[in-house]
Write a protein that holds these residues in place. Sequence first.
Motif, PDB file in Angstrom:
ATOM      1  N   ASP A 136       0.833  -1.203   0.000  1.00 29.07           N
ATOM      2  CA  ASP A 136       0.000   0.000   0.000  1.00 29.07           C
ATOM      3  C   ASP A 136       0.870   1.256   0.000  1.00 29.07           C
ATOM      4  OD1 ASP A 136      -2.233  -1.637   0.080  1.00 29.07           O
ATOM      5  OD2 ASP A 136      -2.551  -1.389   2.236  1.00 29.07           O
ATOM      6  N   HIS A 137       1.888   1.251   0.856  1.00 26.93           N
ATOM      7  CA  HIS A 137       2.743   2.429   0.963  1.00 26.93           C
ATOM      8  C   HIS A 137       3.512   2.674  -0.333  1.00 26.93           C
ATOM      9  CE1 HIS A 137       5.292   5.475   2.681  1.00 26.93           C
ATOM     10  NE2 HIS A 137       6.367   4.800   2.321  1.00 26.93           N
ATOM     11  N   ASP A 140       1.141   3.965  -3.102  1.00 23.67           N
ATOM     12  CA  ASP A 140       0.813   5.371  -2.867  1.00 23.67           C
ATOM     13  C   ASP A 140       1.999   6.274  -3.222  1.00 23.67           C
ATOM     14  OD1 ASP A 140      -1.682   4.648  -2.008  1.00 23.67           O
ATOM     15  OD2 ASP A 140      -1.228   4.824   0.131  1.00 23.67           O
ATOM     16  N   ALA A 141       3.205   5.838  -2.835  1.00 21.87           N
ATOM     17  CA  ALA A 141       4.398   6.624  -3.140  1.00 21.87           C
ATOM     18  C   ALA A 141       4.604   6.721  -4.647  1.00 21.87           C
ATOM     19  CB  ALA A 141       5.620   5.995  -2.475  1.00 21.87           C
ATOM     20  N   ALA A 241       9.029   6.992  -1.238  1.00 22.58           N
ATOM     21  CA  ALA A 241       8.614   5.987  -0.256  1.00 22.58           C
ATOM     22  C   ALA A 241       9.406   6.116   1.035  1.00 22.58           C
ATOM     23  CB  ALA A 241       8.785   4.589  -0.842  1.00 22.58           C
ATOM     24  N   SER A 244       8.331   9.491   2.868  1.00 21.45           N
ATOM     25  CA  SER A 244       6.970   9.500   3.412  1.00 21.45           C
ATOM     26  C   SER A 244       6.667   8.310   4.316  1.00 21.45           C
ATOM     27  CB  SER A 244       5.955   9.525   2.259  1.00 21.45           C
ATOM     28  OG  SER A 244       6.092   8.374   1.436  1.00 21.45           O
ATOM     29  N   MET A 245       7.691   7.500   4.625  1.00 22.74           N
ATOM     30  CA  MET A 245       7.456   6.351   5.492  1.00 22.74           C
ATOM     31  C   MET A 245       6.933   6.836   6.848  1.00 22.74           C
ATOM     32  SD  MET A 245       7.690   2.982   5.609  1.00 22.74           S
ATOM     33  CE  MET A 245       8.873   2.586   4.307  1.00 22.74           C
ATOM     34  N   PHE A 249       4.377   3.248  11.220  1.00 29.28           N
ATOM     35  CA  PHE A 249       4.217   2.084  10.348  1.00 29.28           C
ATOM     36  C   PHE A 249       4.225   0.813  11.191  1.00 29.28           C
ATOM     37  CE2 PHE A 249       5.673  -1.328   7.603  1.00 29.28           C
ATOM     38  CZ  PHE A 249       5.023  -1.087   6.403  1.00 29.28           C
TER      39      PHE A 249
END
Length: 285
Positions: A136-137, A140-141, A241, A244-245, A249
């Motif tokens: 997902d991450h 999105d990135a 990625a 914006s982590m 998480f």
Amino acid sequence: MTIGVIGGSGIYEALPLENVEQKRVDTPFGEPSDEVTLGELAGKEVAFLPRHGPDHQHTPTNAPYRANIYALKSVGVDRVIATNAVGSLREDLPPQTLVVPRQIFDRTSHREHTFFGDGMVVHMGFADPYDPPMVDHLADAAERADTDADVEEGGTYVCIEGPQYSTRSESEFYREQGWDVVGMTAIPEAKLAREAEMSYATVTGVTDYDVWKRDSEVTLDEVLENAAANQESINAVVEEAVRSMPDDFESDAWSALEGTINTPSEAIPEDTRERVDLLAGRYLD
């Protein structure tokens, strides 16, 4: 914790890392493909390894997957962003498309798929080979990154042995199964990352149409040309990625070994226990 990045040297060279240092890591599973490059990006610790070595000297079959994952684990990595070059099995996924897959089909047969064995049996769950929160991450990135590349989220990566490309009948078979991309490096890397309790996912760059498309049969020249074109887009995704982590998480992969060790602790040979202590020691006390 630290974010691991596995891919080609072009990613490391493009990431604006600060406080960079090289760390040599010895592992019970041989030498990693290179020293681990450690640095900081946007206040986050990053550890980078080139999968095939600094000069691409390791084939997809003999790359030191176990040593690489172990080395990243030893420097504190708990999540991994991987990158792969892949062939497309779909007309609507042309070269220079980015794909963030969710599934893998394993067609390899000559690789070490586990850290365990030698008197220690571990049955690891692998239903979702790419960790869903990381998928997902990454997806999105990829959508946010400064790139003109089209991005496909989801799908299946079929991993073949290599280093040869597919036969035409194999390529057509993969398409009949409904699989999306074909490559040579997802396995055993994803399996080992799960055994090491890392959150792992990949962003892949399409370089060719494999050999199913009669007017576009894959060649090394084509792969290298499109891989170079993909590199800028992949670099942008990886950087986004990392930046914006989220600090909060969370991943079920971080406890993936819980309940999977089938051998009583007292029956595991001491040399095996020592070899896997970094990975499974907390479950063997």
